[in-house]
Design a protein around this motif. Structure first.
Motif, PDB file in Angstrom:
ATOM      1  N   VAL A 132      39.796 -11.889 -17.490  1.00 12.47           N
ATOM      2  CA  VAL A 132      40.722 -12.260 -16.411  1.00 12.47           C
ATOM      3  C   VAL A 132      39.999 -12.154 -15.075  1.00 12.47           C
ATOM      4  CG1 VAL A 132      42.935 -11.751 -15.342  1.00 12.47           C
ATOM      5  CG2 VAL A 132      42.628 -11.399 -17.791  1.00 12.47           C
ATOM      6  N   ARG A 133      40.252 -13.100 -14.177  1.00 12.69           N
ATOM      7  CA  ARG A 133      39.494 -13.162 -12.928  1.00 12.69           C
ATOM      8  C   ARG A 133      39.755 -11.963 -12.013  1.00 12.69           C
ATOM      9  NH1 ARG A 133      42.605 -18.298 -10.113  1.00 12.69           N
ATOM     10  NH2 ARG A 133      44.689 -17.361 -10.013  1.00 12.69           N
ATOM     11  N   TRP A 134      40.923 -11.337 -12.155  1.00 15.49           N
ATOM     12  CA  TRP A 134      41.223 -10.186 -11.296  1.00 15.49           C
ATOM     13  C   TRP A 134      40.877  -8.865 -11.960  1.00 15.49           C
ATOM     14  CZ3 TRP A 134      44.704  -7.994 -14.499  1.00 15.49           C
ATOM     15  CH2 TRP A 134      45.560  -8.829 -15.229  1.00 15.49           C
ATOM     16  N   SER A 135      40.112  -8.902 -13.052  1.00 14.89           N
ATOM     17  CA  SER A 135      39.788  -7.661 -13.756  1.00 14.89           C
ATOM     18  C   SER A 135      38.965  -6.716 -12.889  1.00 14.89           C
ATOM     19  CB  SER A 135      39.037  -7.970 -15.049  1.00 14.89           C
ATOM     20  OG  SER A 135      37.811  -8.631 -14.779  1.00 14.89           O
ATOM     21  N   GLN A 136      38.059  -7.283 -12.050  1.00 18.05           N
ATOM     22  CA  GLN A 136      37.241  -6.436 -11.186  1.00 18.05           C
ATOM     23  C   GLN A 136      38.109  -5.669 -10.195  1.00 18.05           C
ATOM     24  OE1 GLN A 136      34.079  -5.963 -11.721  1.00 18.05           O
ATOM     25  NE2 GLN A 136      33.836  -4.494 -10.061  1.00 18.05           N
ATOM     26  N   GLY A 137      39.167  -6.306  -9.709  1.00 15.98           N
ATOM     27  CA  GLY A 137      40.080  -5.614  -8.803  1.00 15.98           C
ATOM     28  C   GLY A 137      40.796  -4.468  -9.479  1.00 15.98           C
ATOM     29  N   ILE A 138      41.176  -4.658 -10.748  1.00 13.35           N
ATOM     30  CA  ILE A 138      41.829  -3.592 -11.505  1.00 13.35           C
ATOM     31  C   ILE A 138      40.886  -2.407 -11.668  1.00 13.35           C
ATOM     32  CG2 ILE A 138      42.691  -2.965 -13.800  1.00 13.35           C
ATOM     33  CD1 ILE A 138      44.716  -4.479 -12.213  1.00 13.35           C
ATOM     34  N   ILE A 139      39.621  -2.693 -11.968  1.00 20.06           N
ATOM     35  CA  ILE A 139      38.633  -1.624 -12.133  1.00 20.06           C
ATOM     36  C   ILE A 139      38.443  -0.862 -10.827  1.00 20.06           C
ATOM     37  CG2 ILE A 139      36.190  -1.159 -12.573  1.00 20.06           C
ATOM     38  CD1 ILE A 139      36.226  -3.442 -14.589  1.00 20.06           C
ATOM     39  N   LEU A 140      38.362  -1.578  -9.716  1.00 23.58           N
ATOM     40  CA  LEU A 140      38.184  -0.920  -8.422  1.00 23.58           C
ATOM     41  C   LEU A 140      39.389  -0.047  -8.082  1.00 23.58           C
ATOM     42  CD1 LEU A 140      36.535  -3.760  -6.283  1.00 23.58           C
ATOM     43  CD2 LEU A 140      35.448  -1.726  -7.268  1.00 23.58           C
ATOM     44  N   LEU A 141      40.598  -0.513  -8.423  1.00 26.30           N
ATOM     45  CA  LEU A 141      41.788   0.303  -8.196  1.00 26.30           C
ATOM     46  C   LEU A 141      41.714   1.607  -8.988  1.00 26.30           C
ATOM     47  CD1 LEU A 141      44.850  -2.148  -8.176  1.00 26.30           C
ATOM     48  CD2 LEU A 141      44.088  -0.650  -6.323  1.00 26.30           C
ATOM     49  N   GLY A 142      41.333   1.505 -10.266  1.00 28.98           N
ATOM     50  CA  GLY A 142      41.220   2.706 -11.087  1.00 28.98           C
ATOM     51  C   GLY A 142      40.170   3.659 -10.574  1.00 28.98           C
ATOM     52  N   VAL A 143      39.050   3.115 -10.093  1.00 30.95           N
ATOM     53  CA  VAL A 143      37.984   3.964  -9.544  1.00 30.95           C
ATOM     54  C   VAL A 143      38.470   4.645  -8.271  1.00 30.95           C
ATOM     55  CG1 VAL A 143      35.670   3.946  -8.528  1.00 30.95           C
ATOM     56  CG2 VAL A 143      36.136   2.601 -10.576  1.00 30.95           C
ATOM     57  N   PHE A 144      39.231   3.919  -7.438  1.00 33.72           N
ATOM     58  CA  PHE A 144      39.735   4.539  -6.202  1.00 33.72           C
ATOM     59  C   PHE A 144      40.753   5.633  -6.510  1.00 33.72           C
ATOM     60  CE2 PHE A 144      42.231   4.509  -2.163  1.00 33.72           C
ATOM     61  CZ  PHE A 144      41.191   4.933  -1.342  1.00 33.72           C
ATOM     62  N   PHE A 151      34.508   7.093  -3.444  1.00 28.91           N
ATOM     63  CA  PHE A 151      34.588   5.712  -3.937  1.00 28.91           C
ATOM     64  C   PHE A 151      33.261   4.984  -3.695  1.00 28.91           C
ATOM     65  CE2 PHE A 151      35.627   1.195  -3.191  1.00 28.91           C
ATOM     66  CZ  PHE A 151      36.220   0.886  -4.407  1.00 28.91           C
ATOM     67  N   THR A 152      32.646   5.225  -2.537  1.00 19.75           N
ATOM     68  CA  THR A 152      31.352   4.616  -2.231  1.00 19.75           C
ATOM     69  C   THR A 152      30.284   5.085  -3.211  1.00 19.75           C
ATOM     70  OG1 THR A 152      31.924   4.482   0.122  1.00 19.75           O
ATOM     71  CG2 THR A 152      29.591   4.308  -0.452  1.00 19.75           C
ATOM     72  N   PHE A 153      30.272   6.378  -3.517  1.00 17.69           N
ATOM     73  CA  PHE A 153      29.308   6.917  -4.476  1.00 17.69           C
ATOM     74  C   PHE A 153      29.525   6.302  -5.863  1.00 17.69           C
ATOM     75  CE2 PHE A 153      28.461  10.129  -1.301  1.00 17.69           C
ATOM     76  CZ  PHE A 153      27.150  10.523  -1.562  1.00 17.69           C
ATOM     77  N   LEU A 154      30.782   6.274  -6.309  1.00 17.57           N
ATOM     78  CA  LEU A 154      31.081   5.783  -7.655  1.00 17.57           C
ATOM     79  C   LEU A 154      30.709   4.310  -7.810  1.00 17.57           C
ATOM     80  CD1 LEU A 154      34.578   7.414  -8.355  1.00 17.57           C
ATOM     81  CD2 LEU A 154      32.341   8.269  -8.997  1.00 17.57           C
ATOM     82  N   THR A 155      31.088   3.494  -6.837  1.00 19.31           N
ATOM     83  CA  THR A 155      30.816   2.061  -6.943  1.00 19.31           C
ATOM     84  C   THR A 155      29.333   1.757  -6.739  1.00 19.31           C
ATOM     85  OG1 THR A 155      31.464   1.819  -4.604  1.00 19.31           O
ATOM     86  CG2 THR A 155      33.130   1.336  -6.278  1.00 19.31           C
ATOM     87  N   THR A 156      28.664   2.545  -5.899  1.00 21.38           N
ATOM     88  CA  THR A 156      27.222   2.340  -5.699  1.00 21.38           C
ATOM     89  C   THR A 156      26.457   2.625  -6.982  1.00 21.38           C
ATOM     90  OG1 THR A 156      27.331   2.865  -3.335  1.00 21.38           O
ATOM     91  CG2 THR A 156      25.191   3.101  -4.407  1.00 21.38           C
ATOM     92  N   TRP A 157      26.816   3.715  -7.663  1.00 20.77           N
ATOM     93  CA  TRP A 157      26.139   4.035  -8.921  1.00 20.77           C
ATOM     94  C   TRP A 157      26.432   2.969  -9.978  1.00 20.77           C
ATOM     95  CZ3 TRP A 157      22.309   6.910 -10.540  1.00 20.77           C
ATOM     96  CH2 TRP A 157      22.148   7.107 -11.908  1.00 20.77           C
ATOM     97  N   SER A 158      27.688   2.558 -10.085  1.00 16.28           N
ATOM     98  CA  SER A 158      28.059   1.564 -11.085  1.00 16.28           C
ATOM     99  C   SER A 158      27.347   0.238 -10.838  1.00 16.28           C
ATOM    100  CB  SER A 158      29.581   1.357 -11.077  1.00 16.28           C
ATOM    101  OG  SER A 158      29.968   0.383 -12.012  1.00 16.28           O
ATOM    102  N   LYS A 159      27.340  -0.207  -9.584  1.00 17.28           N
ATOM    103  CA  LYS A 159      26.679  -1.473  -9.249  1.00 17.28           C
ATOM    104  C   LYS A 159      25.167  -1.357  -9.399  1.00 17.28           C
ATOM    105  CE  LYS A 159      26.365  -5.640  -7.380  1.00 17.28           C
ATOM    106  NZ  LYS A 159      26.832  -6.857  -8.078  1.00 17.28           N
ATOM    107  N   GLY A 160      24.596  -0.255  -8.924  1.00 17.09           N
ATOM    108  CA  GLY A 160      23.151  -0.069  -8.966  1.00 17.09           C
ATOM    109  C   GLY A 160      22.602  -0.043 -10.375  1.00 17.09           C
TER     110      GLY A 160
END
Length: 648
Positions: free
Chosen positions: A122-134, A461-470
């Protein structure tokens, strides 16, 4: 969900999904009887929401948006508290969300793992993941505020019970908090045996005090009728809206019911709430309301403690302080558990995890999390100084997480359970209105302290997403430069000298030649007789059965590719897994086995992916991650690390 940190590099991208279901089974990882589980749940799960009467009712009237002590407002607030508990806790969490278990496990990350597995296309799946991470990031802010506000709220009873010792409130709170965090290393198994009886006593006492007060003013019972909450909004809509920012304090800790579901099960938690904790809390809140209606401003200083006769106030302070310590212990343990899940799911780099119980896998201790929480809790206590000031910071983290839970629930209802729209939509509208109102009311307190959990949440949130993306970028770079395994075997297997023994090359991807293997051949110019290319995958499911753990592929010429699967609630133990494998030639003997790890040094570059400052942050996180050797429990004298440089 992800490949575990294997050859020294971060985890790879998500790999699978769990098999959640609508009916739920509420656990399945416990063997105690329902009564024992219910009592244990009272001791651990309800500490946070159980200590809310210390400050919630008082703050609604004496906080930043004061209310008049008249019948309209007192009855309206009691009605709001009751219906908030019924809608947010009983309906939303106990009746619905707790059925969305991920193989028995609950919590924002478990729900995120369950939902993300069903929404990948689903195209909005990334948004769902970011919500859960936040939501996870906000939990850390909550875990800092809960010990501070609970302990301060309890110890402040000294100003009522023994006014001469009022000056000791702050020093005593600091000592209790330092002591609480200092004992974490030794584990809480023995202390946990006393949690249930203490909290049982606490709830019985506050319920009894409430009943005594209600008996003197029985008219307060009419507040259970929803018309009083409605009249409050109709007569004084602005103040009623602002009051929600304090009323929500009565349901802080509701998310703990879901997060701790894996330990106790859905039914024991639900029964404890409906038949014991909810009645006790409602009786106490109505008792406080009755007291305020009788004594007015005289009782507003501390309606919780003034419910008790003067001779019993000091024992009540001691009991409430123990309950506050238990509430704090629960949220600290929760922080350890959430951190472990986040590591396994690929949002946090490896951290040192110590086990505090030989028999209970869930009892863990993470030093860096423990001491970071202690520092932040002490800063909060010394900066805000009173529980009243801290309550301004408390609500935003909770209401933010609750709103995100409702968003994830919407995905569950439509994508997983396939509920009919005529039933799901009205339910979601009610939940979003309630959560949205609470969140909006708490946003008005941002200047008074509400900025703190938002700031903490943003940083984490910045730490979590930076590690996941990196880690994803890094794996892509390494995959692009990897040699096909078939080509390597054909060219190198016959040319290199073969030596006795087994070499296990840890790799984060189940394709291509591991960098450690290339470097070993380049520098040592030998290959072992048996070579295992080992990838550890962490699934979206909390537990992976032993019979489905290992997948083995023979690549010829003594090369084998092996994949070990673990759930995100399990800890990888590579030597133990190898010892159970018998279809790969001779048995694995650790004295004849060498483990080769690759340790990458990251170089920030202009490659499209992340901004330079995030690349540098990711590189710093990777340098400070725990050794893969300890993470996978590899024997220290059988590990060889080979370094390389990677641009991201």
């Amino acid at each position: 969900m992800s490949d575990a940190i294997a050859d020294g590099e971060p985890q790879a991208a998500p790999t699978g999904h769990g098999g959640g279901h609508g009916g739920g089974h509420g656990g399945g990882h416990h063997k105690d009887g329902p009564i024992k589980l219910a009592v244990s749940a009272i001791g651990v799960v309800f500490g946070d929401i159980g200590t809310s009467p210390l400050y919630a009712f008082r703050e609604t009237f004496a906080g930043h948006h004061k209310l008049a002590l008249d019948t309209l407002h007192i009855m309206g607030v009691v009605s709001l508290i009751f219906w908030s508990m019924m809608i947010v806790v009983s309906l939303k969490y106990v009746a619905i969300i707790m059925r969305a278990d991920n193989k028995g496990e609950g919590g924002s990350l478990a729900l995120l793992a369950l939902v993300s597995g069903r929404t990948k296309t689903v195209r909005w799946s990334q948004g769902i993941i970011l919500l859960g991470v936040f939501a996870t990031a906000l939990f850390y802010g909550d875990s800092m505020i809960t010990p501070a506000v609970s302990v301060l709220g309890a110890v402040e009873g000294l100003t009522i019970a023994a006014p001469g010792f009022g000056g000791l409130v702050l020093p005593l709170a600091v000592v209790i908090i330092i002591g609480l965090f200092s004992i974490q290393r030794s584990g809480t198994a023995k202390v946990g045996l006393f949690f249930g009886p203490i909290m049982l006593t606490y709830f019985l006492v506050i319920a009894t005090l409430g009943v005594i007060s209600i008996a003197q003013t029985p008219g307060i019972l009419w507040a259970l009728w929803p018309t009083y909450a409605i009249d409050f909004f109709v007569s004084d809509p602005l103040k009623a809206f602002l009051a929600l920012g304090s009323v929500v304090l009565a349901v802080t800790g509701a998310e703990a019911l879901y997060a701790d579901m894996g330990h106790f099960g859905r039914k024991p938690i639900g029964r404890s709430w409906l038949y014991f904790v909810l009645p006790a809390l409602i009786l106490n809140y109505m008792g406080q309301g009755a007291l305020l209606s009788r004594d007015g401003m005289t009782a507003l200083e501390s309606p919780f403690y003034l419910l008790a006769p003067e001779m019993l106030r000091l024992p009540l302070v001691i009991l409430a302080t123990m309950a506050a310590i238990i509430a704090s212990q629960a949220v600290i343990s929760g922080a350890f558990s959430v951190t472990q899940q986040a590591i396994q799911l690929g949002f946090i780099p490896r951290l040192r995890i110590e086990h505090t119980s030989a028999s209970t896998a869930g009892q863990i201790y993470i030093p860096i999390v423990n001491w970071a929480l202690l520092v932040m809790v002490l800063l909060l206590v010394l900066s805000f100084r009173t529980s009243s000031n801290l309550t301004s910071a408390y609500g935003i983290a909770v209401t933010g997480a609750m709103t995100i839970d409702t968003c994830l629930l919407a995905v569950v209802l439509f994508r997983l359970w396939n509920w009919p729209r005529y039933f799901a939509v009205p339910l979601l509208i009610v939940l979003f209105i309630v959560d949205g109102a609470y969140l909006a009311a708490n946003l008005t307190k941002v200047p008074d302290g509400g900025w703190f959990p938002l700031l903490i949440g943003l940083i984490i949130f910045t730490f979590l997403t930076t590690w996941s993306k990196g880690r994803k970028l890094m794996i892509e770079r390494m995959r692009d430069s990897a040699m096909p395994m078939k080509v390597f075997i054909q060219s190198a297997a016959s040319a290199a000298t073969r030596v006795p023994g087994t070499a296990v090359f840890m790799t984060s991807t189940a394709e291509g030649v591991p960098h450690a293997l290339l470097h070993n051949l380049k520098h040592n110019k030998v290959l072992h007789e048996r070579i295992i290319l080992l990838t550890v995958k962490i699934m979206d499911e909390p537990y992976c059965p032993d019979d489905g753990r290992c997948h083995l592929e023979n690549l010829d010429n003594g090369f084998h590719r092996m994949i070990l699967k673990y759930g995100f609630m399990q800890e990888p133990d590579v030597p133990a897994a190898l010892a159970r494998i018998d279809q790969c030639g001779a048995d694995f003997r650790m004295m004849d086995t060498s483990f080769f790890l690759s340790r990458q040094t990251l170089l920030a570059s202009d490659h499209p992916g992340m901004m330079i400052w995030r690349e540098k942050l990711f590189a710093w996180m990777l340098r400070n991650a725990e050794s893969a050797m300890e993470f996978f429990r590899l024997p220290t004298n059988r590990v060889v690390e080979l370094g390389s440089q990677v641009e991201i």
